[in-house]
Design a protein around this motif. Structure first.
Motif, mmCIF file in Angstrom:
data_model
loop_
_atom_site.group_PDB
_atom_site.id
_atom_site.type_symbol
_atom_site.label_atom_id
_atom_site.label_comp_id
_atom_site.label_asym_id
_atom_site.label_seq_id
_atom_site.Cartn_x
_atom_site.Cartn_y
_atom_site.Cartn_z
ATOM 1 N N SER A 29 4.429 -4.197 -0.957
ATOM 2 C CA SER A 29 3.692 -4.886 -2.020
ATOM 3 C C SER A 29 2.573 -3.988 -2.570
ATOM 4 N N VAL A 30 2.086 -3.046 -1.738
ATOM 5 C CA VAL A 30 1.030 -2.135 -2.193
ATOM 6 C C VAL A 30 1.523 -1.248 -3.349
ATOM 7 N N VAL A 31 2.832 -1.046 -3.412
ATOM 8 C CA VAL A 31 3.411 -0.257 -4.524
ATOM 9 C C VAL A 31 3.265 -1.041 -5.845
ATOM 10 N N TYR A 32 3.094 -2.361 -5.736
ATOM 11 C CA TYR A 32 2.988 -3.235 -6.922
ATOM 12 C C TYR A 32 1.555 -3.735 -7.126
ATOM 13 N N GLY A 286 5.353 0.769 7.615
ATOM 14 C CA GLY A 286 5.825 1.844 6.736
ATOM 15 C C GLY A 286 6.992 1.377 5.887
ATOM 16 N N GLY A 287 7.862 2.294 5.540
ATOM 17 C CA GLY A 287 8.944 1.991 4.601
ATOM 18 C C GLY A 287 10.017 1.080 5.156
ATOM 19 N N GLY A 288 10.244 1.100 6.474
ATOM 20 C CA GLY A 288 11.280 0.264 7.078
ATOM 21 C C GLY A 288 12.669 0.874 6.926
HETATM 22 C C1 MEV Z 1 4.994 3.801 3.091
HETATM 23 O O1 MEV Z 1 4.171 4.254 4.156
HETATM 24 C C2 MEV Z 1 4.439 2.549 2.522
HETATM 25 C C3 MEV Z 1 5.189 1.982 1.317
HETATM 26 O O2 MEV Z 1 4.419 0.869 0.872
HETATM 27 C C4 MEV Z 1 5.344 2.993 0.214
HETATM 28 C C5 MEV Z 1 4.021 3.364 -0.438
HETATM 29 O O3 MEV Z 1 3.046 2.627 -0.375
HETATM 30 O O4 MEV Z 1 3.997 4.424 -1.089
HETATM 31 C C6 MEV Z 1 6.561 1.472 1.714
#
Ligand code: MEV
Length: 322
Positions: A29-32, A286-288
């Protein structure tokens, strides 16, 4: 029993470092543009740069990497692109140098190895050629390296790799400056990290979530906003040192990450083992899609949870949020 791995800070002259990390709440969700909480782990990556007459050579013996940048066809392309970018930005691309990297973070486990590598190399190259660079510039340059490795990173990994402190992070949109807030907790909170043994491809899981979001933005925005609320509640739980509350938030977050379909068979097993053995919270980190999971618990439960994971043939290590 297993010793708690403690942070060794920047002490000594064994090269420049980039920190590894765990995300406690809010990956994806941090990507959004939503909030996430991340904390450093005591595992890091060290780099040392020495001038040489010609060529830029990169040596990472632990990963079997031995590259000469002038022979790109024999290089790992993402590493070649990152090191080239760093040398160019620091204005030393024409100089000869040998870059030695010692990674203490397992690769492709969602623990921030790629960002830590970029940060360590930036620091070491800048030191070797006496290039002045601020912490913020280091983080920004590592962010550009992360774009090569991960496509659309949020910026949380490079920030943690640079600053190495527990933070609340949010970047509202691609052009915005990230909001970074330091977090504190009264007593160290034990964390068990379980490694699934399966490589995580953050680029791929982030891509899968993006495809799902593009098809049905409202549905996924609602999930991201729920995770955002968990991350914000997590700040309060950390401030109070309330492990039970933090654990519950992590459990719910893991459920929502399952809704995003970024977990894996092994991660689910590790989460189950942790909860059955007394963890107050367990989730992927992390990414999973493989990679690592984390569990929090009362201090007296750490060894038994880690032992149960190891009995099921998973590698673990114990750390703490402080
Ligand atoms: C990766 O450590 C975390 C993600 O949210 C990707 C990112 O924030 O760039 C999956």
């Amino acid at each position: 029993t297993q010793e708690v791995v403690r942070h060794d800070g920047d002490a000594g002259h064994r090269g420049d470092i980039g920190y590894g990390k765990i995300i406690l709440l809010g990956e994806h969700s941090v990507v959004y543009g939503r909030h996430a909480i991340a904390a450093p782990i005591p595992l890091n990556i060290r780099a040392e740069v020495k001038p040489q007459r010609e060529h830029i050579d990169l040596m990472i013996p632990r990963w079997g990497v031995e590259m000469r940048l002038s022979e790109p066809e024999r290089c790992i392309s993402s590493l070649h692109a990152s090191i080239t970018l760093i040398a160019e930005r620091l204005g030393v691309a024409e100089r000869g140098m040998r870059v030695d990297v010692v990674p203490h973070i397992p690769r492709a486990n969602g623990l921030g190895a790629s960002a830590a590598l970029a940060v360590a190399v930036i620091r070491a190259m800048a030191r070797c050629f006496e290039v002045e660079i601020s912490e913020r510039e280091i983080s920004n340059l590592a962010f550009d390296c992360e774009k090569i490795a991960h496509g659309t990173p949020s910026g949380i990994d490079n920030t943690l790799a640079t600053f190495g402190r527990p933070i609340l992070f949010r970047k509202e949109n691609a052009g915005a400056r990230p909001e970074i807030r330091d977090l504190a907790t009264p007593d160290p909170i034990p964390v068990i990290i379980g490694l699934s043994g399966v490589a995580t491809l953050t680029m791929q899981t982030v891509g899968n979530v993006r495809t799902a979001w593009q098809k049905n933005p409202e549905r996924y925005e609602a999930i991201f906003s729920q995770i955002d609320q968990l991350a914000l509640a997590g700040v309060e739980a950390l401030r109070k040192g309330d492990i039970a509350e933090l654990g519950e938030l992590m459990n719910i977050d893991h459920g929502l990450l399952n809704a995003l379909q970024v977990s894996s068979w092994e991660i689910e097993e590790l989460v189950e083992i942790a909860r059955r053995n007394g963890a107050l919270g367990a989730k992927l980190t992390g990414g999973g899609g493989g990679g690592a999971m984390i569990a929090v618990c009362e201090p007296e439960r750490t060894q038994s949870i880690a032992s149960a994971m190891r009995a099921a043939s998973y590698n673990t290590f114990i750390t703490e949020i402080r």
